[in-house]
Design a protein around this motif. Sequence first.
Motif, short mmCIF file in Angstrom:
data_model
loop_
_atom_site.label_atom_id
_atom_site.label_comp_id
_atom_site.label_asym_id
_atom_site.label_seq_id
_atom_site.Cartn_x
_atom_site.Cartn_y
_atom_site.Cartn_z
N GLY A 1 -42.21 5.70 -3.22
CA GLY A 1 -40.89 5.89 -2.62
C GLY A 1 -40.31 7.26 -2.92
O GLY A 1 -39.70 7.91 -2.06
N ARG B 1 -42.06 9.93 -0.81
CA ARG B 1 -41.53 10.00 0.56
C ARG B 1 -40.20 10.77 0.58
O ARG B 1 -39.96 11.61 1.46
CB ARG B 1 -41.32 8.60 1.13
N SER C 1 -45.83 9.85 5.65
CA SER C 1 -44.47 9.42 5.36
C SER C 1 -44.21 8.02 5.89
O SER C 1 -43.56 7.19 5.23
CB SER C 1 -43.48 10.41 5.99
N THR C 2 -44.73 7.71 7.07
CA THR C 2 -44.58 6.36 7.65
C THR C 2 -45.30 5.32 6.80
O THR C 2 -44.76 4.24 6.53
CB THR C 2 -45.13 6.33 9.08
N ALA D 1 -43.13 0.06 0.94
CA ALA D 1 -41.99 -0.27 0.08
C ALA D 1 -42.04 -1.72 -0.38
O ALA D 1 -41.54 -2.06 -1.45
CB ALA D 1 -40.68 0.02 0.80
N GLU E 1 -43.36 4.57 3.68
CA GLU E 1 -42.20 3.71 3.95
C GLU E 1 -42.63 2.26 4.11
O GLU E 1 -41.97 1.35 3.62
CB GLU E 1 -41.49 4.20 5.21
#
Length: 518
Positions: A360, A363, A15-16, A22, A19
Amino acid sequence: MSTSFLLSPEVDRLSTLLEEAARAGPTATYRFVEPAQGTLSRAKSARHHIVFGRRGSGKTSLLLKAAEDLGSTGCPVAYVDLERFKGQRYPDVLVSVLIATFQSFGQSLSNLGPKGDSPKATLLSRLLRRRPPKPISSVEDAIRSQITDLQELLVIPDDVDVKLVEETSEARTRKAGLSVGVPSPLPATVSGAIERTVDKTTRGATEETARRSKVDTLRRSLMGYSALLKDVSVATGKPAFLFLDDLYHIRRADQPYVLDYLHGLVKGTGIWMKVGTIRHRSAWYLSGDPPYGLKLRDDADEINLDLTLERFARARVFLMEILSRFVSEANAPSTDGLLVEGAIDRLVLASGGVARDFLGLLRGSIDQARDRLSKEPADPRQRIGAEDVNLAAGEYGASKEEEFKIDSFEDSKSLEESFRRVARFCTEKANANCFLVDQSAPASRMSEIDELVDLRLVHLINSRITVRGRTGKIYRAFMLDLSQYAGERKRRGFEMVPFWSRGGEERLRNTSLIYIEE
């Protein structure tokens, strides 16, 4: 696979990473996935290119990867992010681009090898030079001097009257004669002459009024700038490359003039331009007498990165390959324990084939699934499902619409109204996620739809389809972005036309889906 995999540290890490992805950055080029075989090789070739792609489609990643690879071989490389100059008008925007170009080439030379003697002559350097190549250090000094001059040009007022005053002085010498009679006992008179020199300086001033124009200054300086850039390539003995990313951030009216000047600047210098932009938000060529800009196929070729839903299977493979890079980096075993098959298809649909949107949305889907499991730990759905993606798409739509307003700032009102009309047609009249546009419809209407595709609120799914009862007519099929109806499907019986599946195309042939007809 443990049923708690969604709550594992590996998914935290994933998840990190999602991000951080992006925005494309120079440190993430190792994750680059080629959208089509040969794309990267073309981006590194000795030819001018315009790279087209929607926001998030991988333009920046491609340009950064090409720049990194070329730089590692000793080629001088300049990378200029044109978003930095958003809002500037011509010619100041051109001056800013020139400053950034020289700065970037200067840094590239600084990173290359020894500073003293020129490298051994190569075929390229022999073809380009008419004089012995300058040492790299000498070229760096010239670049720094040129940057200083351009910075001064940037801050002075443009198109104003200036008064030129020229002072003059003149020195004059005068002679005076004098005869004197002197009494003498002799029968003659003695006479003489006295000379006197008088110096007189006359001072004056001449005033002249002229019009100062930055455009004229840039035109007069073009040959000097070009010679300096030629020295960059010759001094290293290798071709050089200028990467210009996100042209669409510059005012559309100014784009052809900026490209035209830069094309003239690098012509015959051994420097090749690669320009990244959004197709229908750009004006790369302006016909006229004379024409301005880059003409495709004559001055430059195009590289198209838009992998649309029209090639759904190919887009799915490409996006899953990108995801596998992130899963591996997060030390997760595979994607199988993370997503059900239906969720993968729904992610591809929701992203429209755009890589950044895919990541995106994934996530956001992780957050939705985790939230669901936190409320119902015994929920048998231990992986991300299609409904998790739907909820994530609804939230992600807000960021898409914000970017829509940023990217369409020049004509956002008309495009926003066009988008609202499309959304109302799909959700209130056709009651389906797809719509059709007659290929022979007015160009202005087609242009609006094409721009909405580039802005990622509408997605192309079929460029040529016939409709029952419309003999001889050819239509283009589009899908409204999932964010506009993801939360309404059950409540309103909204139909998701499965155009990507076998037999799904037949549902598109319904006349009820026709939005624009001639």
